[in-house]
Design an enzyme around this catalytic site. Structure first.
Site, PDB file in Angstrom:
ATOM      1  CG  ASN A   1      -0.254  -0.045   2.528  1.00  0.00           C
ATOM      2  OD1 ASN A   1       0.866   0.462   2.671  1.00  0.00           O
ATOM      3  ND2 ASN A   1      -0.886  -0.639   3.526  1.00  0.00           N
TER       4      ASN A   1
ATOM      5  CB  CYS B   1      -5.782  -1.634  -5.423  1.00  0.00           C
ATOM      6  SG  CYS B   1      -6.182   0.054  -5.923  1.00  0.00           S
ATOM      7  CB  SER B   2      -8.259  -0.694  -1.259  1.00  0.00           C
ATOM      8  OG  SER B   2      -7.456  -1.693  -0.655  1.00  0.00           O
ATOM      9  CG  ASP B   3     -10.561   3.312  -1.732  1.00  0.00           C
ATOM     10  OD1 ASP B   3     -11.622   2.714  -1.491  1.00  0.00           O
ATOM     11  OD2 ASP B   3      -9.864   3.849  -0.855  1.00  0.00           O
TER      12      ASP B   3
END
Length: 607
Positions: free
Chosen positions: A325, A387-389
């Site tokens: 990250n 990915c996440s966002d």
């Protein structure tokens, strides 16, 4: 950037290989600002740039060349220091730093400080360098310099606007017109039987961090899009990034599904993913590339996120790419900066670079893009990336994969379009990641995500030197002005914010500046857009091939700066080749003319 100049100032002698510092010679304001050079400052001001402070008898504490006394000027755009030689033989030098590059400013020493040069200001920059200026306590010059630096390096903290809103230079081309989303989608062949262009997000109500124009499966009605958006983090549902011109395999991008700890399912989302797969007639499978390490993806379930279950999504293969990250990457760059500036320890150089893990992470990002290319090109399988966002690692992967797959993006303007499309329009948070004009240098949102992408591009140019129309100077120019706040291109976080701020009319695009003098950014080794070399690129993401970009990270160190850039030598050779080719053509023409004349004489009845 330090630049050696003669004792007598001339504009040609303050030129620099650095893209920010060399603006003197490129600025159209040079001639019109001669009075400013002679009367107010020792350098030409940009249109909209104004002097704010001027101090004499300031000492620059250079980590490489020692102490230099000179003239320090602060404008609303830059810090400029010019040493003052004491003899005619002594060579002056210049330090020129756009204030947008400044990360933080600190005072050094106090009233009780003893010793020469122990009282002054430290300036920490975003471009791998730090600066120290010493002041004399008795003339109180430090106070006003510190205040001016704080005010103009961090204008947002004082409810002021960034320099980009004051900069008024006029260029022959409007860079804001480089990217037109519908035209780019049609260039890729969208608007066919399988994909359609929609403006459902025209007012940014469905997803405020997505662009206004999307391409989605032709069989997906707008109502389904709204339902799918509700099941994706930040409403960032899968939309098209790129389509293969032959196989119709696609790259689509999105954010993580909101499955949570309980493992929620969405029949709408599952149906939509299936429509993406069916849009590619050559494959009955689909790959989902999750950029995160699997442990991080699992941990995100506790926050309401997660990943796609292969049980719920039929004929779908889920692959984790193990890219860490933004916080891990920020720490890695911090370690790299400690290694590269100011000193480099030869004995521990290789181990120190390795311990920063920067090259490992570059290899990981590039390796993920190569895996996407393999699925698209070799297996004709469509790929969904998230990915996440979906605005950091996702942008890295989609943009790199498209660069490797499509030679258009390896041209000068094509690369500008790629940045506008995959980074700017899809909501990479440049304001938060870079911190334009923001004094919060320790903000957890800061991260070198875009820098990593440009580094990966540079790595590919080293493996394929003939495949790119642009050169290293172009990439460094982009990074320099990522920080400078001179242009509006990288301001704000989303397309919606840029529209609200009316940046197209209130600021100048970086591409206006670049495209006004494209020759200096061209790669002389470029094989051409339609040349045979312009196939799909398959770089080797191996530690044996990934190298540290010294031309960027170590450029402030004179001992590590390239003495004779390869592009300059190559350009000179190409000019010589062109001259020799003209001579050959002239000789052939002269020879053919003589031969034809002789034939004409022999065939004449008079002979």
């Amino acid at each position: 950037m330090e630049k050696r100049v003669s004792n007598v100032y001339t504009s040609s002698k303050v030129g620099s290989s650095n893209s920010v510092d060399s603006d003197y010679s490129k600025s159209s304001s040079l001639n019109s600002k001669q009075s400013s050079i002679n009367n107010e400052t020792s350098f030409p001001l940009l249109p909209g740039e104004k002097r704010q402070d001027l101090k004499t008898d300031v000492t620059y504490v250079c980590p490489y060349n020692g102490l230099s006394k000179g003239l320090l000027t602060i404008t609303n755009y830059r810090l400029h220091f010019r040493s003052q030689p004491t003899t005619d033989k002594e060579i002056a030098f210049v330090v020129d730093v756009p204030l947008g590059v400044v990360s933080r400013v600190e005072k050094v020493g106090g009233a009780s400080s003893r010793g020469e040069n122990s009282y002054g200001i430290d300036i920490f920059c975003k471009d791998m360098r730090n600066l120290r200026f010493a002041h004399k306590q008795e003339n109180h010059s430090r106070r006003t310099v510190f205040e001016k630096l704080q005010t103009f390096a961090f204008p947002l903290a004082y409810n002021e606007r960034l320099f980009a809103f004051y900069y008024t230079e006029i260029f022959p081309e409007d860079g804001w017109n480089v990217y037109e989303p519908v035209a780019e989608l049609k260039r890729m062949g969208v608007n066919s039987d399988t994909w359609r262009i929609t403006r459902i997000n025209d007012s940014y109500e469905i997803c405020d961090s997505y662009p206004a124009v999307w391409a989605v499966p032709n069989n997906a009605p707008d109502e389904l899009l709204k339902q799918v958006a509700g099941f994706r983090s930040r409403n960032r549902l899968p939309v098209l990034s790129w389509v293969h011109p032959v196989s119709q395999a696609t790259i689509t991008r999105c954010s993580q599904p909101l499955v949570g700890v309980s493992g929620k399912r969405s029949t709408d989302d599952e149906k939509y993913i299936n429509l993406i797969m069916e849009a590619n007639a050559r494959s009955d499978k689909l790959s989902i590339m999750d950029a995160r390490p699997s442990a991080n993806a699992i941990a995100n379930k506790a926050k309401g996120g997660g990943y796609e279950s292969e049980d719920a999504y039929q004929n779908v293969e889920l692959i984790f790419l193990d890219i860490h990250n933004i916080h891990v990457m920020r720490e890695s760059l911090r370690k790299l900066k400690e290694i590269c500036f100011p000193a480099t320890d030869d004995k521990k150089w290789l181990s120190a670079v390795e311990s920063s893990l920067w090259l490992k992470y570059i290899k990981c990002v590039l390796g993920g893009a190569v895996r996407i290319v393999d699925k698209i090109e070799n297996m004709s399988t469509s790929v969904v990336v998230h990915c996440s966002d979906g605005w950091d690692r996702t942008s890295q992967l989609t943009a790199l994969a498209m660069l490797l797959l499509d030679p258009y993006y390896r041209s000068l303007k094509g690369f500008e379009v790629l940045i506008e499309k995959e980074w700017l329009s899809f909501g990479h948070k440049f304001q938060h990641r870079i911190g334009h004009g923001d004094s919060g240098h320790s903000d957890a949102d800061r991260s070198p995500v875009f820098l990593q992408f440009i580094d990966c591009v540079w790595q590919v140019t080293k493996q394929y030197p003939h495949a790119f129309e642009f050169n290293e100077h172009f990439l460094i120019t982009i990074l320099d002005h990522l920080y400078s706040c001179r242009f509006g291109t990288f301001l704000c976080n989303t397309e919606r914010e840029r529209v609200q701020e009316d940046l197209k009319h209130k600021t100048i695009s970086l591409w206006s500046f670049v495209n006004s003098s494209p020759e200096q950014y061209r790669n002389p080794l470029y094989g051409g857009y339609n040349a045979a070399v312009q196939t799909v690129l398959k770089p080797v993401p191996s530690s044996r091939h990934i190298r540290l970009w010294k031309g960027l990270y170590c450029r402030w160190n004179p001992s590590m700066r390239a003495q004779d850039p390869i592009y300059q030598r190559t350009r000179e050779l190409l000019v010589l080749q062109e001259q020799l080719q003209r001579q050959v053509d002239d000789c052939r023409y002269e020879s053919n003319t003589k031969t034809n004349y002789q034939h004409a004489r022999l065939s004449s009845p008079l002979h």
